[in-house]
Each structure stands twice: as structure tokens, then as C-alpha cells.
Design a protein around this motif. Structure first.
Motif, PDB file in Angstrom:
ATOM      1  N   ARG A  29      59.249  59.345  49.316  1.00 44.33           N
ATOM      2  CA  ARG A  29      60.583  59.385  49.895  1.00 44.33           C
ATOM      3  C   ARG A  29      61.346  60.644  49.534  1.00 44.33           C
ATOM      4  NH1 ARG A  29      64.208  54.318  49.866  1.00 44.33           N
ATOM      5  NH2 ARG A  29      65.425  55.899  50.904  1.00 44.33           N
ATOM      6  N   ALA A  30      61.038  61.241  48.398  1.00 44.18           N
ATOM      7  CA  ALA A  30      61.789  62.412  47.965  1.00 44.18           C
ATOM      8  C   ALA A  30      61.336  63.687  48.669  1.00 44.18           C
ATOM      9  CB  ALA A  30      61.656  62.583  46.452  1.00 44.18           C
ATOM     10  N   SER A  31      60.253  63.632  49.397  1.00 47.24           N
ATOM     11  CA  SER A  31      59.763  64.848  50.041  1.00 47.24           C
ATOM     12  C   SER A  31      60.675  65.251  51.196  1.00 47.24           C
ATOM     13  CB  SER A  31      58.330  64.650  50.534  1.00 47.24           C
ATOM     14  OG  SER A  31      58.307  63.755  51.615  1.00 47.24           O
ATOM     15  N   ASP A  32      60.666  66.535  51.510  1.00 48.48           N
ATOM     16  CA  ASP A  32      61.555  67.069  52.540  1.00 48.48           C
ATOM     17  C   ASP A  32      61.308  66.471  53.914  1.00 48.48           C
ATOM     18  OD1 ASP A  32      62.833  68.666  50.721  1.00 48.48           O
ATOM     19  OD2 ASP A  32      61.624  70.434  51.156  1.00 48.48           O
ATOM     20  N   GLU A  33      60.098  66.086  54.203  1.00 52.89           N
ATOM     21  CA  GLU A  33      59.811  65.583  55.545  1.00 52.89           C
ATOM     22  C   GLU A  33      60.457  64.227  55.814  1.00 52.89           C
ATOM     23  OE1 GLU A  33      55.596  63.310  55.503  1.00 52.89           O
ATOM     24  OE2 GLU A  33      55.514  65.456  55.187  1.00 52.89           O
ATOM     25  N   HIS A  34      60.912  63.531  54.781  1.00 54.90           N
ATOM     26  CA  HIS A  34      61.556  62.243  54.964  1.00 54.90           C
ATOM     27  C   HIS A  34      63.065  62.311  54.744  1.00 54.90           C
ATOM     28  CE1 HIS A  34      57.777  60.085  55.388  1.00 54.90           C
ATOM     29  NE2 HIS A  34      57.327  60.828  54.405  1.00 54.90           N
ATOM     30  N   HIS A  53      56.890  59.875  62.505  1.00 56.16           N
ATOM     31  CA  HIS A  53      57.107  58.962  61.383  1.00 56.16           C
ATOM     32  C   HIS A  53      56.793  57.525  61.784  1.00 56.16           C
ATOM     33  CE1 HIS A  53      59.212  61.650  58.451  1.00 56.16           C
ATOM     34  NE2 HIS A  53      59.266  62.399  59.546  1.00 56.16           N
ATOM     35  N   ARG A  54      55.842  57.339  62.670  1.00 56.91           N
ATOM     36  CA  ARG A  54      55.549  55.989  63.159  1.00 56.91           C
ATOM     37  C   ARG A  54      55.044  55.052  62.071  1.00 56.91           C
ATOM     38  NH1 ARG A  54      51.575  59.206  65.367  1.00 56.91           N
ATOM     39  NH2 ARG A  54      49.493  58.702  64.651  1.00 56.91           N
ATOM     40  N   VAL A  55      54.478  55.573  60.996  1.00 54.27           N
ATOM     41  CA  VAL A  55      54.020  54.702  59.909  1.00 54.27           C
ATOM     42  C   VAL A  55      55.141  54.351  58.934  1.00 54.27           C
ATOM     43  CG1 VAL A  55      51.640  55.500  60.051  1.00 54.27           C
ATOM     44  CG2 VAL A  55      53.224  56.623  58.490  1.00 54.27           C
ATOM     45  N   ALA A  58      61.970  52.194  59.452  1.00 54.16           N
ATOM     46  CA  ALA A  58      63.273  52.804  59.730  1.00 54.16           C
ATOM     47  C   ALA A  58      64.280  52.503  58.626  1.00 54.16           C
ATOM     48  CB  ALA A  58      63.809  52.324  61.077  1.00 54.16           C
ATOM     49  N   ASP A  59      64.121  51.389  57.923  1.00 57.55           N
ATOM     50  CA  ASP A  59      65.059  51.070  56.850  1.00 57.55           C
ATOM     51  C   ASP A  59      64.644  51.689  55.514  1.00 57.55           C
ATOM     52  OD1 ASP A  59      62.861  49.400  56.604  1.00 57.55           O
ATOM     53  OD2 ASP A  59      64.012  47.676  55.958  1.00 57.55           O
ATOM     54  N   ALA A  60      63.471  52.307  55.443  1.00 59.86           N
ATOM     55  CA  ALA A  60      62.999  52.926  54.202  1.00 59.86           C
ATOM     56  C   ALA A  60      62.935  54.450  54.286  1.00 59.86           C
ATOM     57  CB  ALA A  60      61.614  52.382  53.842  1.00 59.86           C
ATOM     58  N   CYS A  61      62.861  54.992  55.478  1.00 52.08           N
ATOM     59  CA  CYS A  61      62.759  56.444  55.675  1.00 52.08           C
ATOM     60  C   CYS A  61      64.079  56.942  56.271  1.00 52.08           C
ATOM     61  CB  CYS A  61      61.593  56.756  56.616  1.00 52.08           C
ATOM     62  SG  CYS A  61      61.425  58.498  57.038  1.00 52.08           S
ATOM     63  N   PRO A  62      64.844  57.734  55.511  1.00 54.70           N
ATOM     64  CA  PRO A  62      66.139  58.196  56.023  1.00 54.70           C
ATOM     65  C   PRO A  62      66.046  58.973  57.340  1.00 54.70           C
ATOM     66  CG  PRO A  62      65.912  58.725  53.689  1.00 54.70           C
ATOM     67  CD  PRO A  62      64.586  58.213  54.150  1.00 54.70           C
ATOM     68  N   LYS A  64      63.671  58.695  59.764  1.00 55.14           N
ATOM     69  CA  LYS A  64      63.380  57.793  60.881  1.00 55.14           C
ATOM     70  C   LYS A  64      64.595  56.917  61.180  1.00 55.14           C
ATOM     71  CE  LYS A  64      60.061  54.575  62.776  1.00 55.14           C
ATOM     72  NZ  LYS A  64      58.740  53.980  62.640  1.00 55.14           N
ATOM     73  N   GLY A  65      65.320  56.510  60.140  1.00 51.15           N
ATOM     74  CA  GLY A  65      66.523  55.718  60.354  1.00 51.15           C
ATOM     75  C   GLY A  65      67.570  56.471  61.159  1.00 51.15           C
ATOM     76  N   ALA A  66      67.765  57.756  60.838  1.00 53.54           N
ATOM     77  CA  ALA A  66      68.726  58.574  61.583  1.00 53.54           C
ATOM     78  C   ALA A  66      68.278  58.762  63.026  1.00 53.54           C
ATOM     79  CB  ALA A  66      68.904  59.922  60.895  1.00 53.54           C
ATOM     80  N   ALA A  67      66.983  58.974  63.221  1.00 54.78           N
ATOM     81  CA  ALA A  67      66.452  59.124  64.581  1.00 54.78           C
ATOM     82  C   ALA A  67      66.616  57.822  65.361  1.00 54.78           C
ATOM     83  CB  ALA A  67      64.982  59.535  64.530  1.00 54.78           C
ATOM     84  N   PHE A  68      66.364  56.698  64.699  1.00 53.97           N
ATOM     85  CA  PHE A  68      66.511  55.393  65.339  1.00 53.97           C
ATOM     86  C   PHE A  68      67.957  55.182  65.783  1.00 53.97           C
ATOM     87  CE2 PHE A  68      67.253  50.839  65.335  1.00 53.97           C
ATOM     88  CZ  PHE A  68      66.159  50.358  66.023  1.00 53.97           C
ATOM     89  N   ARG A  69      68.916  55.476  64.888  1.00 57.83           N
ATOM     90  CA  ARG A  69      70.333  55.305  65.229  1.00 57.83           C
ATOM     91  C   ARG A  69      70.738  56.220  66.384  1.00 57.83           C
ATOM     92  NH1 ARG A  69      70.204  54.880  59.753  1.00 57.83           N
ATOM     93  NH2 ARG A  69      70.858  57.043  59.403  1.00 57.83           N
ATOM     94  N   THR A  70      70.186  57.434  66.429  1.00 58.40           N
ATOM     95  CA  THR A  70      70.463  58.357  67.527  1.00 58.40           C
ATOM     96  C   THR A  70      69.987  57.773  68.847  1.00 58.40           C
ATOM     97  OG1 THR A  70      70.322  60.290  66.088  1.00 58.40           O
ATOM     98  CG2 THR A  70      69.987  60.672  68.446  1.00 58.40           C
ATOM     99  N   LEU A  71      68.790  57.210  68.847  1.00 63.95           N
ATOM    100  CA  LEU A  71      68.239  56.647  70.077  1.00 63.95           C
ATOM    101  C   LEU A  71      68.974  55.372  70.494  1.00 63.95           C
ATOM    102  CD1 LEU A  71      64.444  57.318  69.480  1.00 63.95           C
ATOM    103  CD2 LEU A  71      66.019  58.544  70.993  1.00 63.95           C
ATOM    104  N   VAL A  72      69.454  54.596  69.529  1.00 63.37           N
ATOM    105  CA  VAL A  72      70.255  53.416  69.857  1.00 63.37           C
ATOM    106  C   VAL A  72      71.574  53.855  70.482  1.00 63.37           C
ATOM    107  CG1 VAL A  72      71.553  51.475  68.867  1.00 63.37           C
ATOM    108  CG2 VAL A  72      69.197  51.890  68.142  1.00 63.37           C
ATOM    109  N   ALA A  73      72.229  54.850  69.879  1.00 63.49           N
ATOM    110  CA  ALA A  73      73.503  55.339  70.408  1.00 63.49           C
ATOM    111  C   ALA A  73      73.349  55.923  71.808  1.00 63.49           C
ATOM    112  CB  ALA A  73      74.090  56.383  69.460  1.00 63.49           C
ATOM    113  N   ALA A  74      72.191  56.518  72.095  1.00 66.12           N
ATOM    114  CA  ALA A  74      71.939  57.100  73.411  1.00 66.12           C
ATOM    115  C   ALA A  74      71.479  56.064  74.431  1.00 66.12           C
ATOM    116  CB  ALA A  74      70.886  58.204  73.295  1.00 66.12           C
ATOM    117  N   GLY A  75      71.263  54.844  73.982  1.00 65.62           N
ATOM    118  CA  GLY A  75      70.811  53.791  74.885  1.00 65.62           C
ATOM    119  C   GLY A  75      69.319  53.823  75.169  1.00 65.62           C
ATOM    120  N   ARG A  76      68.553  54.598  74.413  1.00 60.22           N
ATOM    121  CA  ARG A  76      67.105  54.698  74.623  1.00 60.22           C
ATOM    122  C   ARG A  76      66.364  53.561  73.923  1.00 60.22           C
ATOM    123  NH1 ARG A  76      65.270  59.727  76.554  1.00 60.22           N
ATOM    124  NH2 ARG A  76      67.045  60.645  77.625  1.00 60.22           N
TER     125      ARG A  76
END
Length: 88
Positions: A29-34, A53-55, A58-62, A64-76
Motif C-alpha cells: 500500500r505504501a508504494s507510489d503506484e497505489h 488495479h483490477r486485483v 477499491a476500499d483498500a487501494c487509495p 482505485k478508490g479515487a478512480a471508482f469515485r470519479t467514475l461514480v460521479a461521472a455516472g459511468r
């Protein structure tokens, strides 16, 4: 030589399993990619993050969580109404 080969193969499998379990438990989790960026994602960037980040969960990877929230806000993505943890 056959015995040595089987020992080395067994050790290699053990190292692979330990690495997978560590990543599942959040060892990377501390690595830059997450890490999440300070700026928000575009919809296209969010799609790429979700794919790369499919593996991750969303609640453990910051990131993926941010990307998920972006897609929810966009209606995707429309999360299940029964899943409280995915609400904005």
C-alpha cells in the motif's frame, strides 16, 4: 540433481505465494503506484486506473478508490444501493 531441482522449485513457489499473500493483505500500500494523486482523475484516467488495479480492492487501494469515485460521479458506474461503503 533432480532432488536439488525439486527443492529450488518448491522454494520458488513458496516465495511466490508469500508475495501474493503480502499484496492481498496490503503490504504494498505504501508504494507510489497505489498512492492517490492530489488532482482528480479524468474519466479516461479513472478507467485506466480501474483496469490496471483490477486485483486491488477499491476500499483498500487509495488510487482505485479515487478512480471508482470519479467514475461514480461521472455516472459511468452505478454502485449497488445496498453497498453503503461505496457512497460518495
Amino acid at each position: 540433481m533432480g532432488s536439488l531441482w525439486s527443492i529450488l522449485t518448491g522454494c520458488g513457489l513458496l516465495v511466490a505465494v508469500v508475495g501474493m499473500v503480502d499484496s492481498w493483505l496490503g503490504g504494498n500500500r505504501a508504494s507510489d503506484e497505489h498512492d492517490v494523486r492530489t488532482a482528480s482523475f479524468t474519466v479516461e484516467q479513472a478507467h485506466l486506473v480501474m483496469q490496471s488495479h483490477r486485483v486491488c480492492r477499491a476500499d483498500a487501494c487509495p488510487r482505485k478508490g479515487a478512480a471508482f469515485r470519479t467514475l461514480v460521479a461521472a455516472g459511468r458506474i452505478v454502485p449497488d444501493a445496498r453497498a453503503d461503503r461505496y457512497s460518495l
